[in-house]
Motif scaffolding. Structure first.
Motif, PDB file in Angstrom:
ATOM      1  N   GLN A  27      51.918  75.485  92.555  1.00 12.41           N
ATOM      2  CA  GLN A  27      52.687  74.502  93.333  1.00 12.41           C
ATOM      3  C   GLN A  27      51.928  74.095  94.595  1.00 12.41           C
ATOM      4  O   GLN A  27      51.859  72.911  94.939  1.00 12.41           O
ATOM      5  N   MET A 237      55.136  77.737 102.478  1.00 10.23           N
ATOM      6  CA  MET A 237      55.724  77.158 101.268  1.00 10.23           C
ATOM      7  C   MET A 237      57.240  77.030 101.399  1.00 10.23           C
ATOM      8  O   MET A 237      57.838  76.044 100.944  1.00 10.23           O
ATOM      9  N   MET A 241      59.414  73.540 101.155  1.00 12.07           N
ATOM     10  CA  MET A 241      60.581  73.379 100.296  1.00 12.07           C
ATOM     11  C   MET A 241      61.801  72.960 101.111  1.00 12.07           C
ATOM     12  O   MET A 241      62.557  72.058 100.710  1.00 12.07           O
ATOM     13  N   CYS A 245      64.048  69.405 100.871  1.00  8.54           N
ATOM     14  CA  CYS A 245      65.516  69.409 100.759  1.00  8.54           C
ATOM     15  C   CYS A 245      66.150  68.651 101.921  1.00  8.54           C
ATOM     16  O   CYS A 245      67.126  67.902 101.731  1.00  8.54           O
ATOM     17  N   VAL A 311      68.582  73.759  93.751  1.00  5.39           N
ATOM     18  CA  VAL A 311      67.223  74.306  93.679  1.00  5.39           C
ATOM     19  C   VAL A 311      67.191  75.692  93.041  1.00  5.39           C
ATOM     20  O   VAL A 311      66.133  76.131  92.565  1.00  5.39           O
ATOM     21  N   LYS A 317      67.948  71.646  88.328  1.00 10.18           N
ATOM     22  CA  LYS A 317      66.891  71.242  89.259  1.00 10.18           C
ATOM     23  C   LYS A 317      65.792  70.460  88.549  1.00 10.18           C
ATOM     24  O   LYS A 317      65.318  69.427  89.036  1.00 10.18           O
ATOM     25  N   ASP A 348      57.852  66.452  95.910  1.00  7.03           N
ATOM     26  CA  ASP A 348      58.728  66.976  94.853  1.00  7.03           C
ATOM     27  C   ASP A 348      58.024  68.038  94.016  1.00  7.03           C
ATOM     28  O   ASP A 348      58.672  68.949  93.472  1.00  7.03           O
ATOM     29  N   VAL A 350      56.440  70.571  94.669  1.00  5.21           N
ATOM     30  CA  VAL A 350      56.557  71.967  95.096  1.00  5.21           C
ATOM     31  C   VAL A 350      57.632  72.698  94.290  1.00  5.21           C
ATOM     32  O   VAL A 350      57.631  73.932  94.219  1.00  5.21           O
ATOM     33  N   PHE A 351      58.545  71.957  93.659  1.00  2.34           N
ATOM     34  CA  PHE A 351      59.617  72.564  92.873  1.00  2.34           C
ATOM     35  C   PHE A 351      59.336  72.557  91.373  1.00  2.34           C
ATOM     36  O   PHE A 351      60.191  72.977  90.589  1.00  2.34           O
ATOM     37  N   THR A 394      62.852  79.511  91.811  1.00  2.00           N
ATOM     38  CA  THR A 394      62.453  78.513  92.802  1.00  2.00           C
ATOM     39  C   THR A 394      61.071  77.954  92.524  1.00  2.00           C
ATOM     40  O   THR A 394      60.522  77.253  93.355  1.00  2.00           O
ATOM     41  N   LEU A 396      58.192  79.324  92.562  1.00  2.00           N
ATOM     42  CA  LEU A 396      57.198  79.733  93.537  1.00  2.00           C
ATOM     43  C   LEU A 396      56.403  80.955  93.092  1.00  2.00           C
ATOM     44  O   LEU A 396      55.383  81.261  93.670  1.00  2.00           O
TER      45      LEU A 396
END
Length: 406
Positions: A27, A237, A241, A245, A311, A317, A348, A350-351, A394, A396
């Protein structure tokens, strides 16, 4: 007592995970590539207009910029001199640093240069940007905190081949040049105290990291630095996130307050403006359907308001991610805002699920292996090892595939 022990054990596992690995390597790599590529393409597209946008020929003169920066204390090295040569140098370095950050070359240093270039150009002419520029502005600072070159980077390749991402003389030379620039800014009071402290900390930490990595790569010092770097990365990170949001939450709730969004006609009006209609025929077809305009207007608000609450639900999500990325792609085509859309899609990302990113990376590697022999440069490409991800709600969590890159 059993509940207390279970809570302590869970807390211990969380602390071990957060301090023991830099989460979300894929990510963070996508965010790095997405934002640096967006800024690079923007600078290249505006290269013929650079003097009018940020330079000496712009309507926002050097004197006006000095007055504004004296009041808001924004950071920009373009205020060091009003010469055309200095502006061209800063612009060229910004282009180069963006390209190097896309490639992940000496990312620890190039991320700092990238941030300096973004802030310097944008703060020189604050009225030239849009929402996408604001997102790039923020993410350029957050990327400095992350270990965003663990995968898909030249640093990762160097770490795999030579045992350390800091191997070679290029890193110390680059940081030496940066140190001279930081010292000049501090001596001439061109930086505020906060920026002087931040740059000094970055320089000292990078110097200590290089020395430990060179002389004690397997010792306790390196382990301590890894733990600290992991904590900073994971905090960065988390901030990215939370920022995404917050962007969608504020955008959605502000839209709810607008009468045009309430009656479902908000999209209709931009489709009638020449500035936002690169494809007049397509815009006219869309604007001609009241039902479609209403659905897109209400759908935009619903997705933006709902996303922060979904999320931690992977399936919902992921569905909303697809809808939001599709929406931004539509904005790029219909409204002629490609760089805003690219910035938001990069945010976006990152998710995005780790499994999907690993699959995407494997496909991209396959395409490269097919294309390179066709060009005659290699005859027997060696497949790169595929890191094993760890799933997460998440998006991550993934194991750190290499010992040193960032």
């Amino acid at each position: 007592m059993d509940g207390v022990r279970r809570a302590r054990a869970a807390a211990g596992r969380v602390v071990a995970q957060v301090s023991g690995q830099a989460l979300g390597p894929y990510q963070s790599a996508v965010v790095r590539i997405g934002f640096s590529a967006t800024w690079l393409l923007f600078l290249l597209r505006e290269f013929p207009n650079r003097n009018e946008l940020y330079g000496p020929d712009g309507p926002w003169s050097f004197a006006l910029a000095e007055r504004l920066i004296a009041s808001n204390h924004a950071f920009t090295v373009l205020m060091w001199s009003d010469s055309a040569l200095w502006f061209q140098t800063v612009y060229a370095v910004s282009v180069l640093s963006s390209l190097l950050l896309v490639l992940g070359w000496r990312t620890r240093a190039t991320s700092v240069v990238f941030m300096v270039g973004v802030l310097s150009l944008q703060n020189r002419s604050v009225f030239m940007g849009d929402g996408g520029d604001n997102v790039i502005h923020l993410m350029a600072m957050y990327l400095v905190l992350t270990r965003c070159a663990q995968v898909w980077s030249l640093d990762a390749r160097r770490a795999r081949l030579r045992g350390s991402a800091s191997a070679g003389a290029a890193g110390p030379v680059l940081w030496g040049v940066l140190g001279v620039g930081f010292a000049y800014g501090a001596v001439t009071a061109s930086f505020g105290y906060g920026w002087v402290a931040a740059f000094a900390a970055l320089w000292v930490i990078s110097a200590v990291w290089w020395m430990v990595d060179r002389y004690e790569p397997r010792g306790e010092g390196r382990a301590v630095l890894d733990v600290l770097a992991n904590l900073v990365h994971n905090a960065g990170m988390l901030v990215i996130m939370a920022e995404v949001c917050l962007i969608y939450a504020t955008a959605g709730w502000y839209k709810i307050q607008g009468s045009r969004w309430q009656d479902g006609t908000a999209l209709y009006y931009p489709l009638g403006l020449d500035y936002f209609t690169p494809w007049p025929g397509l815009s006219a077809v869309l604007a001609g359907s009241g039902t479609l305009v209403m659905l897109l207007s209400y759908g935009t608000v619903a997705v933006q308001v709902a996303f922060p609450f979904t999320v931690f639900n992977r399936r919902i999500k992921n569905v909303l991610l697809v809808l939001m990325m599709t929406e931004h792609a539509g904005i790029a085509v219909l409204l002629g805002l490609p760089f805003f859309s690219m910035a938001m899609i990069a945010a976006d990302a990152v998710f995005l699920p780790t499994g999907f990113l690993v699959w995407l990376g494997a496909r991209a590697s396959g395409w490269v292996r097919v294309a390179v022999p066709a060009a005659g440069s290699v005859t027997a490409p060696v497949p790169a090892p595929t890191p094993t991800p760890v799933d997460s709600e998440t998006a991550l969590v993934a194991r750190e595939p290499s010992p040193g890159p960032r």
